[in-house]
Design a protein around this motif. Structure first.
Motif, PDB file in Angstrom:
ATOM      1  N   LEU A 136      24.048   4.908  81.370  1.00  0.00           N
ATOM      2  CA  LEU A 136      22.607   4.856  81.664  1.00  0.00           C
ATOM      3  C   LEU A 136      22.271   5.547  82.981  1.00  0.00           C
ATOM      4  N   GLY A 137      23.302   5.921  83.729  1.00  0.00           N
ATOM      5  CA  GLY A 137      23.048   6.589  85.008  1.00  0.00           C
ATOM      6  C   GLY A 137      23.529   5.812  86.210  1.00  0.00           C
ATOM      7  N   GLY A 138      24.258   4.719  85.967  1.00  0.00           N
ATOM      8  CA  GLY A 138      24.823   3.965  87.091  1.00  0.00           C
ATOM      9  C   GLY A 138      23.757   3.270  87.911  1.00  0.00           C
ATOM     10  N   PRO A 139      24.000   3.113  89.213  1.00  0.00           N
ATOM     11  CA  PRO A 139      23.027   2.416  90.058  1.00  0.00           C
ATOM     12  C   PRO A 139      21.633   3.056  90.007  1.00  0.00           C
ATOM     13  N   GLY A 140      21.575   4.344  89.728  1.00  0.00           N
ATOM     14  CA  GLY A 140      20.273   5.027  89.646  1.00  0.00           C
ATOM     15  C   GLY A 140      19.385   4.441  88.558  1.00  0.00           C
ATOM     16  N   PHE A 141      19.975   3.936  87.488  1.00  0.00           N
ATOM     17  CA  PHE A 141      19.195   3.295  86.423  1.00  0.00           C
ATOM     18  C   PHE A 141      18.463   2.074  86.984  1.00  0.00           C
ATOM     19  N   VAL A 142      19.186   1.274  87.756  1.00  0.00           N
ATOM     20  CA  VAL A 142      18.568   0.066  88.329  1.00  0.00           C
ATOM     21  C   VAL A 142      17.457   0.469  89.303  1.00  0.00           C
ATOM     22  N   ARG A 143      17.742   1.450  90.140  1.00  0.00           N
ATOM     23  CA  ARG A 143      16.711   1.882  91.105  1.00  0.00           C
ATOM     24  C   ARG A 143      15.458   2.350  90.376  1.00  0.00           C
ATOM     25  N   ALA A 144      15.636   3.112  89.306  1.00  0.00           N
ATOM     26  CA  ALA A 144      14.475   3.635  88.567  1.00  0.00           C
ATOM     27  C   ALA A 144      13.691   2.503  87.906  1.00  0.00           C
ATOM     28  N   MET A 145      14.393   1.544  87.315  1.00  0.00           N
ATOM     29  CA  MET A 145      13.702   0.452  86.616  1.00  0.00           C
ATOM     30  C   MET A 145      13.002  -0.497  87.574  1.00  0.00           C
ATOM     31  N   ARG A 146      13.507  -0.581  88.794  1.00  0.00           N
ATOM     32  CA  ARG A 146      12.866  -1.488  89.766  1.00  0.00           C
ATOM     33  C   ARG A 146      11.510  -0.958  90.217  1.00  0.00           C
ATOM     34  N   GLY A 147      11.210   0.308  89.918  1.00  0.00           N
ATOM     35  CA  GLY A 147       9.864   0.825  90.235  1.00  0.00           C
ATOM     36  C   GLY A 147       8.820   0.049  89.446  1.00  0.00           C
ATOM     37  N   PRO A 148       8.820   0.190  88.097  1.00  0.00           N
ATOM     38  CA  PRO A 148       7.828  -0.542  87.312  1.00  0.00           C
ATOM     39  C   PRO A 148       8.110  -2.038  87.181  1.00  0.00           C
ATOM     40  N   PHE A 149       9.363  -2.439  87.400  1.00  0.00           N
ATOM     41  CA  PHE A 149       9.733  -3.857  87.209  1.00  0.00           C
ATOM     42  C   PHE A 149      10.391  -4.378  88.490  1.00  0.00           C
ATOM     43  N   PRO A 150       9.612  -4.513  89.565  1.00  0.00           N
ATOM     44  CA  PRO A 150      10.212  -4.817  90.869  1.00  0.00           C
ATOM     45  C   PRO A 150      10.844  -6.195  90.969  1.00  0.00           C
ATOM     46  N   GLU A 151      10.467  -7.103  90.064  1.00  0.00           N
ATOM     47  CA  GLU A 151      11.029  -8.458  90.120  1.00  0.00           C
ATOM     48  C   GLU A 151      12.288  -8.608  89.275  1.00  0.00           C
ATOM     49  N   MET A 152      12.526  -7.666  88.383  1.00  0.00           N
ATOM     50  CA  MET A 152      13.641  -7.812  87.443  1.00  0.00           C
ATOM     51  C   MET A 152      14.978  -7.613  88.156  1.00  0.00           C
ATOM     52  N   ARG A 153      15.973  -8.435  87.747  1.00  0.00           N
ATOM     53  CA  ARG A 153      17.318  -8.279  88.303  1.00  0.00           C
ATOM     54  C   ARG A 153      18.264  -7.847  87.178  1.00  0.00           C
ATOM     55  N   LEU A 186      36.707  -0.913  89.738  1.00  0.00           N
ATOM     56  CA  LEU A 186      37.059  -1.223  91.132  1.00  0.00           C
ATOM     57  C   LEU A 186      36.438  -0.192  92.076  1.00  0.00           C
ATOM     58  N   ALA A 187      36.352   1.055  91.599  1.00  0.00           N
ATOM     59  CA  ALA A 187      35.876   2.146  92.459  1.00  0.00           C
ATOM     60  C   ALA A 187      34.370   2.119  92.694  1.00  0.00           C
ATOM     61  N   ASN A 188      33.609   1.575  91.740  1.00  0.00           N
ATOM     62  CA  ASN A 188      32.150   1.684  91.897  1.00  0.00           C
ATOM     63  C   ASN A 188      31.423   0.338  91.954  1.00  0.00           C
ATOM     64  N   ALA A 189      32.169  -0.767  91.811  1.00  0.00           N
ATOM     65  CA  ALA A 189      31.505  -2.083  91.754  1.00  0.00           C
ATOM     66  C   ALA A 189      30.709  -2.368  93.029  1.00  0.00           C
ATOM     67  N   ALA A 190      31.256  -2.016  94.182  1.00  0.00           N
ATOM     68  CA  ALA A 190      30.565  -2.325  95.442  1.00  0.00           C
ATOM     69  C   ALA A 190      29.256  -1.542  95.547  1.00  0.00           C
ATOM     70  N   GLU A 191      29.271  -0.297  95.060  1.00  0.00           N
ATOM     71  CA  GLU A 191      28.036   0.504  95.110  1.00  0.00           C
ATOM     72  C   GLU A 191      26.956  -0.126  94.221  1.00  0.00           C
ATOM     73  N   TYR A 192      27.356  -0.574  93.038  1.00  0.00           N
ATOM     74  CA  TYR A 192      26.379  -1.260  92.178  1.00  0.00           C
ATOM     75  C   TYR A 192      25.820  -2.484  92.904  1.00  0.00           C
ATOM     76  N   LEU A 193      26.733  -3.295  93.468  1.00  0.00           N
ATOM     77  CA  LEU A 193      26.288  -4.561  94.070  1.00  0.00           C
ATOM     78  C   LEU A 193      25.369  -4.344  95.263  1.00  0.00           C
ATOM     79  N   ALA A 194      25.550  -3.218  95.928  1.00  0.00           N
ATOM     80  CA  ALA A 194      24.719  -2.934  97.103  1.00  0.00           C
ATOM     81  C   ALA A 194      23.340  -2.412  96.709  1.00  0.00           C
TER      82      ALA A 194
END
Ligand SMILES: O=C[C@H](O)COP(=O)(O)O
Ligand SMILES: CC(=O)C(=O)O
Length: 229
Positions: free
Chosen positions: A152-169, A178-186
């Protein structure tokens, strides 16, 4: 959590769903596990706990899924137990009866979500589009699974969706490592991450619980200090 509009009469209060949501959030990493036998459930739980893991999703991809959830429910107050790959209201009832505290699905199905809310279990349905996030929001949900997150695009998907849905987690899953989990969590809006890499099928098959504990500990270490702590 945003559960309110979708909560049927008689369902537990929003506070109850909120507590379940925060249990997942505070775990930060949710292993996705498919077990070949119910007997694997308790040694798996011990290994996860030894590795510092505090939540687990047992899928219904194998016939022992429901039995494993029943074996694990209430086993330890250090491990929150949820069900995965729940794709029908009937399966929802089975995992509710078994004691699951949260329910994850690969996609979003209104009947499954409504049954989950009615049974007092936190639903975290999968989404891959804005329409699905919009449906989740309309059903009163405050969190969804982003699946398959890497495609879906990695963390960028979450950033994009938080625009119209700022409350959604979001609970990203699928290609988290292991290599990308911290970036997602941040990434703001990420509830926790989930994945299967810390519970390899061959380790479960050979009862290599020490390896699973070590992989869990390495995963938790890679996530670093709790940013909220
Ligand atoms: O629902 C979860 C996924 O199956 C986990 O994906 P993964 O195996 O890429 O970690
Ligand atoms: C992929 C997923 O979300 C599940 O199996 O529950």
């Amino acid at each position: 959590m945003g559960v309110a509009a979708g909560v049927p009469a008689g369902a537990p209060s929003g506070d109850s769903f909120g507590r379940m949501l925060e249990a997942v959030a505070s775990a930060r990493l949710v292993p996705v596990v498919s077990l070949a036998s119910v007997e694997q459930a308790l040694p798996l739980a011990d290994a996860l706990i030894a590795g510092g893991i505090a939540a687990v999703e047992i899928t219904l991809r194998t016939a022992s899924g429901v039995g494993a959830i029943a074996a694990l429910a209430g086993y330890s107050d250090r491990l929150t137990v949820g069900a995965g790959t729940v794709v029908s209201p009937e399966q929802l009832d089975e995992v509710a009866d078994a004691g699951a505290e949260f329910v994850i699905s690969p996609g979003i199905d209104e009947a499954v979500v409504r049954r989950s809310l009615a049974r007092g279990i936190l639903p975290i349905p999968g989404v891959a589009t804005a329409s699905e996030v919009q449906l989740a929001q309309r059903l009163g949900l405050g969190a969804v699974k982003a699946f398959p997150a890497s495609l879906l695009g990695g963390p960028g998907f979450v950033r994009a969706m938080r625009g119209p849905f700022p409350e959604m987690r979001f609970l990203p899953s699928g290609g988290v490592s292991l290599a990308n989990a911290a970036e997602y969590l941040a990434t703001p809006g990420v509830l926790a991450v989930s994945g299967s890499w810390m519970v390899p099928d061959d380790a479960v098959a050979s009862s290599d619980w020490e390896r699973i504990a070590a992989l869990g500990a390495a995963a938790m270490a890679a996530l670093g200090a709790d940013p909220l702590g």
